[in-house]
Design an enzyme around this catalytic site. Structure first.
Site, PDB file in Angstrom:
ATOM      1  N   ARG A 122       0.858  -1.943   0.176  1.00  0.00           N
ATOM      2  CA  ARG A 122       0.294  -0.064   0.484  1.00  0.00           C
ATOM      3  C   ARG A 122       1.081   1.017   0.060  1.00  0.00           C
ATOM      4  NH1 ARG A 122      -3.112  -2.838   4.092  1.00  0.00           N
ATOM      5  NH2 ARG A 122      -4.633  -4.027   2.988  1.00  0.00           N
ATOM      6  N   LYS A 144       2.981  11.059 -10.962  1.00  0.00           N
ATOM      7  CA  LYS A 144       1.945  10.476 -11.876  1.00  0.00           C
ATOM      8  C   LYS A 144       2.505   9.245 -12.463  1.00  0.00           C
ATOM      9  CE  LYS A 144      -0.833  13.608 -14.500  1.00  0.00           C
ATOM     10  NZ  LYS A 144      -1.644  13.745 -15.815  1.00  0.00           N
ATOM     11  N   GLU A 186       9.055  18.338 -24.991  1.00  0.00           N
ATOM     12  CA  GLU A 186       8.300  18.672 -23.385  1.00  0.00           C
ATOM     13  C   GLU A 186       9.106  20.138 -23.555  1.00  0.00           C
ATOM     14  OE1 GLU A 186       5.926  17.698 -22.769  1.00  0.00           O
ATOM     15  OE2 GLU A 186       5.712  15.282 -23.410  1.00  0.00           O
ATOM     16  N   LYS A 228       6.838  22.729 -14.197  1.00  0.00           N
ATOM     17  CA  LYS A 228       6.033  21.731 -13.589  1.00  0.00           C
ATOM     18  C   LYS A 228       6.090  21.399 -12.732  1.00  0.00           C
ATOM     19  CE  LYS A 228       5.158  17.289 -14.420  1.00  0.00           C
ATOM     20  NZ  LYS A 228       4.768  16.017 -15.306  1.00  0.00           N
ATOM     21  N   GLU A 238      -4.858  16.642 -11.318  1.00  0.00           N
ATOM     22  CA  GLU A 238      -5.271  17.243 -11.801  1.00  0.00           C
ATOM     23  C   GLU A 238      -6.819  17.525 -12.209  1.00  0.00           C
ATOM     24  OE1 GLU A 238      -3.195  15.585 -15.605  1.00  0.00           O
ATOM     25  OE2 GLU A 238      -4.903  15.563 -16.601  1.00  0.00           O
ATOM     26  N   ARG A 243      -3.209  21.096 -14.039  1.00  0.00           N
ATOM     27  CA  ARG A 243      -2.766  20.511 -15.109  1.00  0.00           C
ATOM     28  C   ARG A 243      -2.822  19.602 -15.851  1.00  0.00           C
ATOM     29  NH1 ARG A 243       0.258  15.871 -11.061  1.00  0.00           N
ATOM     30  NH2 ARG A 243       1.522  14.559 -12.519  1.00  0.00           N
ATOM     31  N   ASN A 247      -0.796  19.010 -20.383  1.00  0.00           N
ATOM     32  CA  ASN A 247      -1.342  18.101 -21.748  1.00  0.00           C
ATOM     33  C   ASN A 247      -1.003  18.733 -23.345  1.00  0.00           C
ATOM     34  OD1 ASN A 247      -0.986  15.434 -20.950  1.00  0.00           O
ATOM     35  ND2 ASN A 247      -2.633  16.561 -19.545  1.00  0.00           N
ATOM     36  N   HIS A 250      -0.679  16.391 -26.487  1.00  0.00           N
ATOM     37  CA  HIS A 250      -0.914  14.605 -26.199  1.00  0.00           C
ATOM     38  C   HIS A 250      -1.958  14.818 -26.339  1.00  0.00           C
ATOM     39  CE1 HIS A 250       2.567  16.409 -23.076  1.00  0.00           C
ATOM     40  NE2 HIS A 250       2.912  15.179 -22.885  1.00  0.00           N
ATOM     41  N   HIS A 254      -0.461  11.531 -28.437  1.00  0.00           N
ATOM     42  CA  HIS A 254      -1.309  10.006 -27.342  1.00  0.00           C
ATOM     43  C   HIS A 254      -2.546   9.107 -28.281  1.00  0.00           C
ATOM     44  CE1 HIS A 254      -0.914  10.771 -22.843  1.00  0.00           C
ATOM     45  NE2 HIS A 254      -0.181  10.591 -23.712  1.00  0.00           N
ATOM     46  N   HIS A 267       8.092   9.033 -27.496  1.00  0.00           N
ATOM     47  CA  HIS A 267       7.040   9.757 -27.329  1.00  0.00           C
ATOM     48  C   HIS A 267       7.274  11.872 -27.231  1.00  0.00           C
ATOM     49  CE1 HIS A 267       3.367  11.912 -24.350  1.00  0.00           C
ATOM     50  NE2 HIS A 267       4.414  12.225 -23.255  1.00  0.00           N
TER      51      HIS A 267
HETATM   52  N1  GLY Z   1       2.676  14.691 -17.761  1.00  0.00           N
HETATM   53  C1  GLY Z   1       1.715  15.505 -17.296  1.00  0.00           C
HETATM   54  C2  GLY Z   1       1.259  15.563 -16.378  1.00  0.00           C
HETATM   55  O1  GLY Z   1       2.316  15.403 -15.599  1.00  0.00           O
HETATM   56  O2  GLY Z   1       0.794  15.940 -15.404  1.00  0.00           O
END
Ligand code: GLY
Length: 379
Positions: A122, A144, A186, A228, A238, A243, A247, A250, A254, A267
């Site tokens: 956990r 993330k 990025e 960031k 998010e 946040r 993207n 993206h 994606h 990517h």
């Molecule tokens: N790569 C997008 C984020 O970390 O929210």
């Protein structure tokens, strides 16, 4: 060394250490986070052979006992099966809740190791030592974690913040050129969403960056991480839309990765194409001025990144995939669109007609360029 803070509050703030030669200081900077005196380094074989010994020596030198678990290279390893194998390794190593997980490698390692740390017992503490530019400026910061599932990228995962991020910019010396350029996509993104000066810097200092000039690299990595960190601190999970601005590019990026089964593009390359898509769709929707679209494409072109969706990927296959994107709501893709450089917003109401018109504009203006060759296993 520069130290930035991800200010989450509630005792969960963590540092991002940025500088050249920091692997040697991993013991001093990270060992205090291993309260049980044990660390498990999770990595992949090529990274292990370049940097495993340096990290291990530094941690052992600071008094930790260290085990290493390596899993096969490449995005295709980013699966629940890999996660299960790593659980086996942790079980055999008798990891407990105070064992520190050290994610050493690129974005795949960071995402997988972070997810293992989020879920085993956990939740274990973990730190990120990113060794690709993409991981340094994006995936290592912000918590993330996750793995790919079926045809979807990162469909399974958890938010789990690291206790520290240690970025040694010297590790970029062994990064293939193509991956360096991919990471620059990025960096361009941060310029577009928040920082016109950063966009000017990456556009005008291409040679210094490609030549791994330490000051230029530290500047773009530090600036990107600062942006960031601020965005993550403002919207950790998010939820407010802030946040989601990360993207930019993206949504189509994606979809393009999925349409090409994650094999054809790095990517950052897919995101570069997706940023041009977002600029063109923004223009078709009357949001993005054409000079902003040109500035986005110009910065990416300067980094020799691809700008066009390849002709053999039909627009229909992309638009079909857009509604499956994680960020889609009620089956409608959401787009981050730019009103200008440093001025972006989330739009949930872009109609399909504007998406098609934008993609057509992109094909007209930027089509015909060379698409990158199929990717060898990403480091
Ligand atoms: N790569 C997008 C984020 O970390 O929210």
């Amino acid at each position: 060394m520069t130290v930035l803070t991800v200010a989450l509050g509630g005792g969960r703030d963590y540092p991002i250490h940025v500088g050249g030669g920091l692997l040697a200081r991993a013991g001093e900077l990270l060992a205090p986070l291993a309260r049980g005196g044990r660390a498990v380094v999770i990595t992949q074989p090529p990274i292990e052979s370049c940097y495993g010994a340096a990290v291990r020596d530094a941690l052992v030198g600071a008094g930790l006992s260290v085990r290493t678990l390596a899993f096969p290279n490449g995005e295709r390893s980013k699966t629940l099966r890999t996660v299960a194998r790593l659980y086996d390794g942790l079980y055999e190593a008798r990891a407990d809740r105070r064992t520190l997980i050290v994610a050493l490698g690129g974005g795949v390692v960071g995402d997988v190791a972070g997810f293992v740390a989020a879920s085993y017992l956990r939740g274990l503490p973990y730190v990120q030592i990113p060794t690709t530019l993409l991981a340094m400026v994006d995936s290592s910061v912000g918590g993330k974690t996750g793995v790919d599932f079926r045809n979807g990228k990162n469909l399974i995962g958890a938010f789990h913040q690291p206790r520290a991020v240690l970025i040694d910019t010297n590790t970029l010396a062994t990064l293939p050129r193509r991956d360096l350029r991919s990471g620059m996509a990025e960096v361009v993104k941060y310029g577009v969403i928040r920082d016109p000066d950063l966009l000017d810097f990456v556009t005008s200092r291409v040679k210094d960056l490609a030549g791994l000039d330490p000051a230029a690299l530290s500047h773009v990595v530090g600036r990107s991480c600062r942006i960031k960190a601020d965005v993550v601190a403002g919207d950790e999970r998010e939820e407010t839309g802030l946040r989601a601005l990360l993207n930019y590019g993206h949504t189509v990026g994606h979809a393009l990765e999925a349409a090409t089964r994650y094999r054809r593009f790095r990517h950052g390359e897919a995101v570069a194409i997706g940023m041009v898509s977002a600029a063109c769709i923004g223009e078709a929707a009357g949001v993005t001025p054409s000079e902003t679209r040109a500035a986005v494409a110009g910065a990416l072109k300067a980094q020799r990144l691809p700008l066009a969706v390849p002709a053999d990927v039909p627009a229909a296959s992309l638009t079909g995939l857009l509604s499956l994107d994680k960020k889609a709501e009620n089956g409608k893709a959401r787009f981050v669109l730019a009103r200008g450089i440093g001025n972006v917003a989330l739009h949930g109401d872009v109609c399909e007609e504007d998406v098609r018109a934008g993609l057509a504009l992109q094909a007209r203006e930027y089509g015909g360029g060379d698409a990158p060759a199929p990717a060898e296993g990403a480091a």
